[in-house]
Design a protein around this motif. Structure first.
Motif, mmCIF file in Angstrom:
data_model
loop_
_atom_site.group_PDB
_atom_site.id
_atom_site.type_symbol
_atom_site.label_atom_id
_atom_site.label_comp_id
_atom_site.label_asym_id
_atom_site.label_seq_id
_atom_site.Cartn_x
_atom_site.Cartn_y
_atom_site.Cartn_z
ATOM 1 N N THR A 1 0.822 -1.219 0.000
ATOM 2 C CA THR A 1 0.000 0.000 0.000
ATOM 3 C C THR A 1 0.852 1.264 0.000
ATOM 4 O O THR A 1 0.328 2.359 -0.188
ATOM 5 N N LEU A 2 2.163 1.114 0.218
ATOM 6 C CA LEU A 2 3.012 2.300 0.355
ATOM 7 C C LEU A 2 3.068 3.183 -0.889
ATOM 8 O O LEU A 2 3.027 4.409 -0.772
ATOM 9 N N ALA B 1 -0.280 9.835 -2.476
ATOM 10 C CA ALA B 1 -1.250 10.724 -1.835
ATOM 11 C C ALA B 1 -0.548 11.774 -0.984
ATOM 12 O O ALA B 1 -0.919 12.949 -0.984
ATOM 13 N N ALA B 2 0.501 11.362 -0.266
ATOM 14 C CA ALA B 2 1.237 12.297 0.585
ATOM 15 C C ALA B 2 2.054 13.283 -0.227
ATOM 16 O O ALA B 2 2.376 14.371 0.253
ATOM 17 N N ARG B 3 2.391 12.923 -1.453
ATOM 18 C CA ARG B 3 3.153 13.853 -2.304
ATOM 19 C C ARG B 3 2.370 15.126 -2.559
ATOM 20 O O ARG B 3 2.936 16.224 -2.630
ATOM 21 N N GLY C 1 8.021 3.088 8.141
ATOM 22 C CA GLY C 1 9.233 2.458 8.647
ATOM 23 C C GLY C 1 10.334 2.327 7.614
ATOM 24 O O GLY C 1 10.419 3.097 6.651
ATOM 25 N N PRO C 2 11.204 1.324 7.754
ATOM 26 C CA PRO C 2 12.358 1.169 6.852
ATOM 27 C C PRO C 2 11.968 0.956 5.396
ATOM 28 O O PRO C 2 12.682 1.402 4.494
ATOM 29 N N VAL C 3 10.850 0.286 5.139
ATOM 30 C CA VAL C 3 10.446 0.072 3.746
ATOM 31 C C VAL C 3 10.109 1.405 3.097
ATOM 32 O O VAL C 3 10.445 1.656 1.934
ATOM 33 N N GLY C 4 9.446 2.292 3.837
ATOM 34 C CA GLY C 4 9.156 3.615 3.304
ATOM 35 C C GLY C 4 10.425 4.392 3.014
ATOM 36 O O GLY C 4 10.547 5.048 1.977
ATOM 37 N N PRO D 1 12.539 10.328 -6.217
ATOM 38 C CA PRO D 1 12.679 11.701 -5.703
ATOM 39 C C PRO D 1 11.359 12.319 -5.263
ATOM 40 O O PRO D 1 11.343 13.159 -4.356
ATOM 41 N N ASP D 2 10.252 11.909 -5.892
ATOM 42 C CA ASP D 2 8.956 12.464 -5.498
ATOM 43 C C ASP D 2 8.547 12.027 -4.096
ATOM 44 O O ASP D 2 7.686 12.640 -3.478
ATOM 45 N N TRP D 3 9.126 10.945 -3.618
ATOM 46 C CA TRP D 3 8.787 10.425 -2.286
ATOM 47 C C TRP D 3 9.950 10.584 -1.317
ATOM 48 O O TRP D 3 10.052 9.868 -0.326
#
Length: 462
Positions: free
Chosen positions: A116-117, A123-125, A139-142, A150-152
């Protein structure tokens, strides 16, 4: 690829305004397009050839090293019901409910499913408010994803406790760092703020003063007085607002002394003189003086309930009331706030003034306003009430909306109430624990569905 960008730019502008630069195309495309005399045919031939060229693949890479894997995350995934709800939130595109859901998860020991990340990061961008809670639950995966897109990049931010954040972090990261340091190490936070102050852009200076607002203290007086001479009006206004929150400042006393010769009481009349000889509009200057002077200044002319109801001469009464309201907000004076609300319950300063009152007084005053204001006026007021709401206020508003008949403005207020009542109201109130049948009005069903949806979010993650 410059060749493709040049081709697309020519197509968008049209060959009458711009001809294709064949020199920018690969040699094979040049050969196929060069024998076309018509610029449009030349463009189409180049587009066909370059499209095939791009789709044809490329030579295999050599000495390729696999990407490093993300660091392990030992936290358990959110429960299955919560995972299903996340999928519904992402599909329905409700950013406010998604923000609340992420905030709930951030307060637990859970993490979110990695699949889901990407959707959450996208969405957070575009909605920065989602970034803080998303970083906490990803967490670490994010962080691994943020390092590769770069967008994230906000997902791979350096730890906010490190000193590098203040110097190199984004504005949001620096704001969080400053807020944390002001609570944990006030001296270090203030040293960092004063050291970089002159090099910060005007909007950032104003933003940092907003962060300081929750931690302002008497020792900040000198720093804030210097900010009163800032080039940016927004910074000057913020500095004046923060100085107004500090009791006994030189700034406030000076404003009171300048205001004193302008005010005189004659019976039940307050005579106000507009400042003369000041730079700019005298009425604007009067607003500044009244808003900045300590409210104790007006005790010379009577108690608040009496002063507020006096006849005003020499200036528009609204100027004085608005300035009193600003002073009450800055000085967090509940007595003046209550008095001003009572004198003009439907006024535009009523919603922010309600935020000055204690939770019990706030709920009681709102209950009183229900009886004094027309339904339409009260429904409009709901939109402007300062947030977050207390449990007492949320309960009072749920009780009010439960008694209302169908009305367009009431239905709009119901949307706000459904999203803004605190979680404590969701566990017991009938509107949040029952579901209406199809014969109920659409807005009533939407209200109870949202309340029940929010309640279930908390229960699934408890």
């Amino acid at each position: 690829m410059k060749a493709w960008e040049d081709l697309v730019g020519t197509a968008l502008l049209g060959t009458r305004r711009r001809t294709l630069d064949l020199a920018a195309q690969p040699a094979a495309v040049q050969e196929l397009a060069a024998d076309r005399a018509d610029p449009a045919e030349q463009l189409l031939a180049a587009a066909a050839a370059l499209t095939t060229y791009r789709r044809a693949g490329r030579r295999p890479l050599h000495d390729v090293r696999p990407l490093p894997v993300a660091a392990p995350d030992e936290r358990p995934f959110v429960p299955p019901l919560a995972r299903e709800r996340l999928a519904r939130l992402l599909a329905a595109s409700h950013p406010d409910l998604l923000l609340e859901w992420l905030g709930i998860v951030a307060g637990t020991a859970y993490r979110i499913p990695p699949e889901t990340l990407p959707l959450l990061a996208e969405a957070a961008r575009t909605k920065a408010a989602l970034r803080g809670p998303l970083v906490a639950v990803a967490g670490p995966v994010g962080a691994w994803l943020g390092q590769r897109n770069p967008d994230w990049a906000f997902l791979s931010a350096p730890p906010e406790e490190s000193g590098d954040v203040w110097q190199y972090g984004s504005l949001a990261q620096r704001r969080r760092w400053l807020a944390t340091k002001l609570a944990e190490d006030p001296e270090a936070a203030r040293d960092a703020l004063t050291t970089s102050w002159k090099s910060e852009p005007a909007d950032v200076r104003a933003d940092f003063l907003g962060v300081l607002a929750g931690h302002v203290r008497a020792a900040d007086e000198e720093f804030l007085e210097a900010a009163l001479t800032d080039r940016a009006a927004a910074v000057r206004e913020q500095a004046a607002d923060l100085l107004g929150r500090l009791p006994g400042t030189r700034y406030g006393q000076g404003m009171a002394e300048r205001l004193r010769p302008l005010v005189r009481r004659r019976g039940r009349v307050l005579e106000i003189s507009i400042p003369q000889g000041e730079r700019g509009d005298g009425t604007v200057r009067l607003r500044t003086l009244v808003a900045a002077a300590p409210l104790a200044f007006w005790s010379e002319f009577g108690p608040p309930a009496e002063v507020v109801r006096m006849t005003v001469e020499g200036c528009p009464p609204g100027v004085l009331r608005d300035s009193w309201a600003t002073a009450a907000l800055r000085q967090h004076d509940a007595t003046w706030a209550q008095t001003l609300i009572g004198a003009d319950p439907g006024g535009r300063t009523t919603p922010p003034l309600l935020g000055v009152l204690s939770p019990a007084s706030q709920a009681a005053t709102v209950g009183h306003l229900v009886g004094r204001l027309p339904v339409e006026s009260f429904a409009r007021l709901v939109h402007e009430l300062p947030r977050p709401w207390t449990k007492e206020l949320g309960t009072a508003l749920l009780d009010w909306i439960a008694r209302q008949d169908d009305h367009r403005l009431v239905s709009h207020a119901a949307v706000v109430i459904a999203r803004a009542v605190p979680p404590e109201c969701l566990l017991r109130h009938p509107l949040a624990t029952t579901r209406l049948t199809m014969d109920a009005g659409p807005w009533r069903r939407a209200l109870t569905e949202t309340l029940n949806f929010r309640r279930e979010m908390y229960e699934e993650l408890a």
